[in-house]
Design an enzyme around this catalytic site. Structure first.
Site, PDB file in Angstrom:
ATOM      1  N   ASP A 156      -9.031 -42.258 -52.534  1.00 41.54           N
ATOM      2  CA  ASP A 156      -9.992 -41.709 -53.494  1.00 41.54           C
ATOM      3  C   ASP A 156     -11.309 -41.270 -52.854  1.00 41.54           C
ATOM      4  OD1 ASP A 156      -8.148 -42.265 -55.500  1.00 41.54           O
ATOM      5  OD2 ASP A 156      -8.932 -44.289 -55.784  1.00 41.54           O
ATOM      6  N   LYS A 168     -10.441 -36.356 -51.273  1.00 43.56           N
ATOM      7  CA  LYS A 168      -9.583 -35.463 -50.464  1.00 43.56           C
ATOM      8  C   LYS A 168      -9.200 -34.205 -51.241  1.00 43.56           C
ATOM      9  CE  LYS A 168      -6.631 -38.834 -50.154  1.00 43.56           C
ATOM     10  NZ  LYS A 168      -7.412 -39.918 -50.737  1.00 43.56           N
ATOM     11  N   GLY A 182      -3.812 -39.649 -56.827  1.00 43.83           N
ATOM     12  CA  GLY A 182      -4.462 -38.935 -57.914  1.00 43.83           C
ATOM     13  C   GLY A 182      -5.609 -38.154 -57.305  1.00 43.83           C
ATOM     14  N   HIS A 183      -5.451 -36.843 -57.235  1.00 42.65           N
ATOM     15  CA  HIS A 183      -6.472 -36.001 -56.611  1.00 42.65           C
ATOM     16  C   HIS A 183      -7.118 -35.131 -57.691  1.00 42.65           C
ATOM     17  CE1 HIS A 183      -4.130 -36.350 -52.539  1.00 42.65           C
ATOM     18  NE2 HIS A 183      -4.522 -37.509 -53.022  1.00 42.65           N
ATOM     19  N   GLN A 192      -3.679 -41.223 -50.255  1.00 44.08           N
ATOM     20  CA  GLN A 192      -4.179 -42.575 -49.954  1.00 44.08           C
ATOM     21  C   GLN A 192      -5.229 -42.504 -48.834  1.00 44.08           C
ATOM     22  OE1 GLN A 192      -0.341 -42.409 -50.259  1.00 44.08           O
ATOM     23  NE2 GLN A 192      -1.022 -42.421 -52.350  1.00 44.08           N
TER      24      GLN A 192
END
Ligand code: GDP
Ligand code: IMO
Ligand code: MG
Length: 433
Positions: free
Chosen positions: A13, A16, A40-41, A223
């Site tokens: 988080d 990225k 989750g981006h 990650q």
């Protein structure tokens, strides 16, 4: 440079997605090379917020090829849902290609993920519950089902008729109340295979050809380094290799294709789930950072633990990833604070420790040692515009000091600075410095 890798240097988080979305404008191909929908981006384009789990962040730029590489594990229902949700917002996934070697996350993987966590009782990993660990376990145990098999109905049936009874026994032994209905699963996954078939191919060949043509390829990590299965805070890690070296293997190209590596770090640190976090803050300061930074998980909605930037972690990440540049995100979140701290090293039994230890029992006894900085002011829209136009020297003085200190202590040059959530709120220093 033709091959550019973007990876997280902390516990995920780091921002990225936003960095990849920005750099994607210069690339022709964007490849996700590991992880699954545990990622989750979030990318904010204007007022539109996109939350991507399986899809590479490059998907938001329609003229680019977005690739899900062989190192990824895929939940086909989730992927199709994501494709559909984007289509509703006018973004097509016709520019998506999926590796035939990527492994499929099956419903029994999700159930096993939950059952294993429940069995762990007091020593939970705090997984995202998406079946990531069990899917990678099956891959390593040579029991996995690959995308190339998902799209072949006969092969899929053969594989599932073997796997489902086996997994149901395991689920029962693990005390799971739910098991898998073989007929239903066969029908559901055969349909997923039919829907995804046009996108499934040998993506290694596509990436290889792009590189041979001289196209720019962006490798998007999920990650972060400290969640790496080998180098992270094991066992409080994810089940894939998150460091830059895996961009090659997870995309099907040689290491010589990786020319640059951008490490993404927040100006502070966050962590979701269980596990050690030496610079973790508690109380008012933690709440203030979490609130201003919107530190709630993109995937699970869990609140993220917050702490100061840890240079022991950053140096360790640099030694593993070989960063050629650093993207420091969310400096705006620390705006308006009187004091900002950075951990320079740990103290263990009166001695200075500069290398991140592998033994969590040693890590527990480490005491972070901090350097203190004067905080910087919030940037209003006029000031933000001035900084984006004028460059590094227009930043608040104490923020410049902070960044220079991080560069000196880590040995990594800063190339991008995140000043806000939007696509445009990013200071690009690549030409300037
Ligand atoms: P990722 O998993 O590394 O892609 O990061 P996430 O998207 O899960 O979490 C990062 C969050 O911070 C997202 O909500 C982003 O929109 C947001 N973000 C990224 N860069 C910045 C920044 O420079 N400033 C602020 N305020 N938010 C940012
Ligand atoms: P992005 O790509 C933050 C964490 C989970 C848990 C551990 C294992 O958005 O940075 P898993 O479901 O992978 O078996 O969970 O890893 N984790 C993440 N934390 N960001 C992520 O992805 C994460 N993906 C997994 O919270 O502690
Ligand atoms: Mg995330």
């Amino acid at each position: 440079m033709p091959g550019l890798v973007v990876v997280g240097s902390q516990w995920g988080d780091e921002g990225k997605g936003k960095i990849v979305d920005f750099l994607a404008q210069e690339a022709q191909v964007i490849v996700r090379f590991q992880g699954g929908n545990n990622a989750g981006h979030s990318v904010k384009v204007g007022e539109e917020l996109y939350k991507l789990h399986h899809l590479p962040s490059g998907i938001l730029r329609s003229d680019k090829l977005a690739v899900i590489g062989n190192g990824v594990v895929i939940d086909p229902g989730v992927l199709l849902g994501e494709i559909e949700a984007l289509a509703k917002r006018g973004k097509s996934a016709s520019n998506l290609r999926i590796s035939d070697r990527a492994h499929v996350i099956m419903p029994y993987h999700r159930l096993l993920d939950g059952a294993e966590e429940r069995l762990r009782k007091g020593s939970k990993v705090g997984t995202t519950g998406r079946g990531i660990g069990p899917a990678y376990s099956d891959k390593a145990a040579r029991l996995g089902i690959r995308m190339g098999e998902l799209i072949d109905e006969n092969l899929l049936e053969e594989k599932l008729r073997f796997a489902i009874p086996l997994k149901n026994k395991l689920l029962q032994a693990f005390g799971s109340e739910t098991t898998i209905d073989e007929k239903k699963a066969l029908e559901e996954f055969a349909e997923y295979g039919r829907l995804l078939k046009p996108l499934v191919t040998d993506t290694g060949a596509i990436v290889d050809e792009a590189l041979s043509r001289g196209d720019k390829v962006l490798f998007e990590g999920a990650q972060g380094t400290m969640l790496d299965i080998d180098h992270g805070t094991y066992p409080f890690v994810t089940s894939s290799t998150t460091v830059s070296g895996n961009a090659a293997s997870g995309s099907g190209v040689p290491p010589s294709a990786l020319h640059e590596v951008i490490g993404v770090t927040k100006a502070y640190t966050t962590r979701v789930g269980e596990g050690p976090f030496p610079t973790e803050l508690k109380g008012e300061l933690q709440e203030r950072i979490a609130e201003k930074g919107g530190e709630f998980g993109t995937t699970t909605g869990r609140s993220r633990r917050c702490g100061w930037l840890d240079l022991v972690v950053l140096r360790y990440a640099h030694s593993l990833n070989g960063f050629t540049g650093l993207a420091i995100t969310k400096v705006d979140v620390l705006g308006g604070m009187d004091e900002v701290k950075v951990c320079t090293h740990y103290r263990l039994d009166g001695r200075k420790l500069t290398r991140f230890p592998s033994d969590l029992r040693i890590l527990e006894r480490c005491e972070p040692v901090y350097e203190s900085f004067k905080g910087w002011e919030d940037l209003d829209s006029t000031r933000m515009e001035d900084v984006l136009k004028g460059g590094f020297s227009r930043l608040p003085r104490s923020l410049m000091d902070y960044i220079r200190f991080v560069e000196k202590e880590s040995g990594i040059r800063t190339v991008l600075i995140g000043l806000g959530r939007r696509r445009s709120e990013l200071l690009d220093l690549r030409k300037e410095r």
